[in-house]
Design a protein around this motif. Structure first.
Motif, PDB file in Angstrom:
ATOM      1  N   ALA A 179       7.929   1.838   4.047  1.00 11.30           N
ATOM      2  CA  ALA A 179       6.766   1.077   3.182  1.00 11.30           C
ATOM      3  C   ALA A 179       5.317   1.510   3.722  1.00 11.30           C
ATOM      4  CB  ALA A 179       7.017  -0.298   3.130  1.00 11.30           C
ATOM      5  N   THR A 180       4.938   2.422   4.512  1.00 15.17           N
ATOM      6  CA  THR A 180       4.010   2.709   5.229  1.00 15.17           C
ATOM      7  C   THR A 180       3.130   3.733   4.254  1.00 15.17           C
ATOM      8  OG1 THR A 180       4.846   2.628   7.293  1.00 15.17           O
ATOM      9  CG2 THR A 180       2.640   3.725   7.339  1.00 15.17           C
ATOM     10  N   ALA A 185      -0.200   1.511  -8.526  1.00 16.35           N
ATOM     11  CA  ALA A 185      -1.431   1.059  -8.783  1.00 16.35           C
ATOM     12  C   ALA A 185      -1.850  -0.587  -8.031  1.00 16.35           C
ATOM     13  CB  ALA A 185      -1.561   0.798 -10.318  1.00 16.35           C
ATOM     14  N   THR A 186      -2.967  -0.569  -7.474  1.00 21.23           N
ATOM     15  CA  THR A 186      -3.319  -1.752  -6.671  1.00 21.23           C
ATOM     16  C   THR A 186      -4.379  -2.570  -7.366  1.00 21.23           C
ATOM     17  OG1 THR A 186      -4.671  -0.823  -5.268  1.00 21.23           O
ATOM     18  CG2 THR A 186      -2.709  -0.959  -4.610  1.00 21.23           C
ATOM     19  N   ARG A 192      -7.442  -2.338  -6.635  1.00 18.47           N
ATOM     20  CA  ARG A 192      -8.633  -2.400  -5.710  1.00 18.47           C
ATOM     21  C   ARG A 192      -9.618  -1.219  -5.810  1.00 18.47           C
ATOM     22  NH1 ARG A 192      -8.862  -1.272  -0.241  1.00 18.47           N
ATOM     23  NH2 ARG A 192     -10.519  -2.296   0.788  1.00 18.47           N
ATOM     24  N   ASP A 210      -9.321   1.551  -2.879  1.00 15.87           N
ATOM     25  CA  ASP A 210      -7.795   2.026  -2.763  1.00 15.87           C
ATOM     26  C   ASP A 210      -7.857   3.288  -3.495  1.00 15.87           C
ATOM     27  OD1 ASP A 210      -6.968   0.141  -1.404  1.00 15.87           O
ATOM     28  OD2 ASP A 210      -5.828  -0.750  -2.731  1.00 15.87           O
ATOM     29  N   ASP A 245      -6.383   3.747   1.949  1.00 10.85           N
ATOM     30  CA  ASP A 245      -6.756   2.241   1.693  1.00 10.85           C
ATOM     31  C   ASP A 245      -7.998   2.050   2.574  1.00 10.85           C
ATOM     32  OD1 ASP A 245      -4.895   2.898   3.807  1.00 10.85           O
ATOM     33  OD2 ASP A 245      -4.547   1.050   4.240  1.00 10.85           O
ATOM     34  N   ARG A 284     -12.168   0.759   3.435  1.00  7.31           N
ATOM     35  CA  ARG A 284     -12.596  -0.503   3.589  1.00  7.31           C
ATOM     36  C   ARG A 284     -14.138  -0.014   4.131  1.00  7.31           C
ATOM     37  NH1 ARG A 284      -8.439  -2.034   7.825  1.00  7.31           N
ATOM     38  NH2 ARG A 284      -9.481  -1.121   9.629  1.00  7.31           N
ATOM     39  N   GLY A 292      -7.051   2.322   6.311  1.00  5.42           N
ATOM     40  CA  GLY A 292      -6.334   1.175   6.850  1.00  5.42           C
ATOM     41  C   GLY A 292      -6.146   1.252   8.573  1.00  5.42           C
ATOM     42  N   LEU A 311      -2.604   3.312  -4.406  1.00  4.98           N
ATOM     43  CA  LEU A 311      -2.249   3.944  -3.057  1.00  4.98           C
ATOM     44  C   LEU A 311      -0.936   4.878  -3.167  1.00  4.98           C
ATOM     45  CD1 LEU A 311      -2.702   0.903  -0.974  1.00  4.98           C
ATOM     46  CD2 LEU A 311      -4.177   2.828  -1.082  1.00  4.98           C
TER      47      LEU A 311
END
Lengths: 260, 246
Positions: B30-31, B73-74, B76, B79, B104, B106, B116, B201
């Motif tokens: 799940a990474t 799809a997120t 954000r 992303d 991800d 920021r 991330g 993502l």
């Protein structure tokens, strides 16, 4: 024995993710709640055989061998998307539509920031949050006020008996951050400033990119239930696969102990 | 001691080692943007006196799985997922470049953009620094547009473009920072054909079913090797018994 520990990092990471998902689901009805997300990264690689290492005087290893050592949670970041607009009709409920946080004075004198605008009046007439912390800059509502009106730029006006004009009792100022995801969530719907978030830039609602204040409404939680449930399924399956890896490694060792 | 026992031991040890890689892949199921490690067994003949009968098994890395993960799809703004082939460029603490599919992103308090894992994301000319903005939009070809603070939403300013690259996959190796790097250590050139999807993502490309089957196979292979060790031991005992005085 490595594979046991590698799979254990997987279990731990999925466990953390499950806590984040449960926390999001638990707060599906919390005013102004911002959902979290666990960010994973793979752990350092142990270089067993260096790629490009010489295998003889003029040949080199084309691939090498690197063994990964699992996964870890690097961050649980908050996602500051706008929550639903929930009409309440209560004159002291205020929602921020867009960027910005209300400022709240904590009992220790520090400022905290919140998106939860369900305000109340305490016994001294001060405007406070549901936890009783005073809004900054302080607003005091006259005890005989008949009605309160809050404009989209944060002006708070009260209708007093015997007066035809509304009198201004205070204004809301919103604080904004360069990186809201860097704020520290402390519970009670409050966030604290950190070096990662940058310093608060305080301004009038509706100006300089700040959101507008909306009276009589609250911001719902931005948790998407469907997404969280899918996350939960994914997390559970990933957890199961990692525990399968542990049990397989365990069986291999068990066989070793029994056979030899 | 018979040399059989050493050959079998190597086989068992390598199966255990391969099991670490499978566990690593499963741990990273799940990474975001993770690329599964692949490996195979190679044979290494032991040369020396006598007949060349002994061949040790050695795990060889086959690099990483090049398949793309699923795009999720997120919603954000920051992303991003790479659509098809290509990589996002990040800067390592020593100033060199590395490549990742984990988008991800920021914005930090200093206006720099990190992914991330906390690595600085590279733009056209070095790490991206953004002025204060009200909203941000990343276009398909990686252009970053912002609405500056206090401006009308119709005022879109393009501030930078993500450095998207697409070097040949065989030149990329997983570095110790768990990011991809070019074999020679140089930087890849920007590729204008790489496209991204915003608000999404890319999930890990680990095939869980395949990994579980690999695990079963490795575990059986391991048992087989141990069986050979056991046989070697029994042979040894039998010959010792023959020679023992009655």
């Amino acid at each position: 024995m490595d594979s046991l520990w590698v799979a254990k990092t997987g279990l731990e990471a999925q466990q953390t993710r499950m806590s984040v998902v449960s926390n999001n689901l638990a707060n599906v009805n919390t005013t102004g709640f911002k959902r979290g997300r666990a960010v994973f990264e793979d752990l350092l690689y142990e270089q067993v055989r260096q790629v490009g290492g010489s295998t003889s005087e003029d040949t080199e290893s084309p691939t090498g061998l690197a063994l990964g050592s699992g996964v870890r949670v690097v961050a649980t970041e908050k996602i500051f998307s706008q929550g639903n607009h929930m009409e309440t009709g209560n004159s002291l409920d205020v929602m921020v539509q867009g960027r910005g946080f209300f400022q709240v004075l904590m009992p220790d004198g520090d400022l905290a920031y919140t998106r939860d605008g369900s305000f109340m009046v305490d016994s001294d007439g001060r405007l406070v949050t549901a936890n009783g912390y005073e809004v900054q800059p302080g607003v005091s509502i006259p005890p005989d006020a008949l009605a309160i009106s809050i404009s989209s730029d944060g002006l708070i006006q009260a209708k007093l008996p015997g007066q035809s004009q509304l009198s201004t009792v205070g204004t809301f100022q919103l604080a904004d951050f360069v990186n809201p995801a860097g704020l520290e969530a402390t519970g009670q719907n409050l966030f604290l400033e950190t070096t990662a978030s940058g310093t608060a830039q305080v301004g009038t609602p509706g100006l300089d990119g700040l959101g507008m204040t909306v009276q009589g409404a609250l911001e719902g939680s931005n948790v998407n239930v469907v997404e969280e449930l899918v996350n939960m399924i994914e997390t559970q399956r990933a957890y199961e696969m990692n525990s399968k890896a542990i049990s397989t490694s365990d069986q291999m060792l068990e066989y070793l102990n029994q056979t030899l | 001691m018979d040399r059989l026992i050493y050959v079998a031991m190597t086989g068992a040890k390598q199966a255990m080692r391969a099991m670490t890689t499978v566990s690593h892949n499963l741990a990273n199921v799940a990474t975001t943007g993770f690329r599964a490690d692949m490996q195979s067994f190679g044979s290494r003949p032991v040369e020396g006196e006598g007949l060349p009968t002994r061949v040790n098994a050695v795990v060889e890395s086959q690099g990483w799985n090049r398949q793309n993960g699923t795009v999720v799809a997120t919603g954000r703004d920051l992303d991003i997922a790479i659509n098809g082939e290509g990589w996002l460029t990040v800067q390592l603490p020593d100033g060199s470049e590395a490549y990742t599919r984990a988008g991800d992103l920021r914005v930090t308090s200093a206006g720099t953009v990190e992914n991330g894992d906390g690595h600085l994301v590279m733009g056209k000319n070095g790490p991206i620094t953004l002025p204060e903005f009200q909203s941000i939009f990343i276009g398909d070809e990686g252009s970053i547009s912002i609405v500056p603070i206090g401006q009308d939403p119709s005022t879109q300013v393009q501030v930078d473009r993500l450095k998207l690259v697409n070097p040949p996959a065989e030149d990329l190796v997983k570095g110790p920072q768990s990011l991809m790097q070019l074999k020679g250590g140089e930087s890849a050139v920007e590729d204008g054909l790489v496209r991204i999807v915003t608000g999404s993502l890319e999930s890990s490309n680990v095939n869980a079913a395949e990994s579980l089957v690999q695990m079963i196979q490795l575990s059986r292979q391991y048992e087989l090797q141990l069986k050979a060790v056991k046989t070697a031991e029994e042979n040894e005992q039998a010959s010792a018994a023959l020679l023992r005085m009655q």
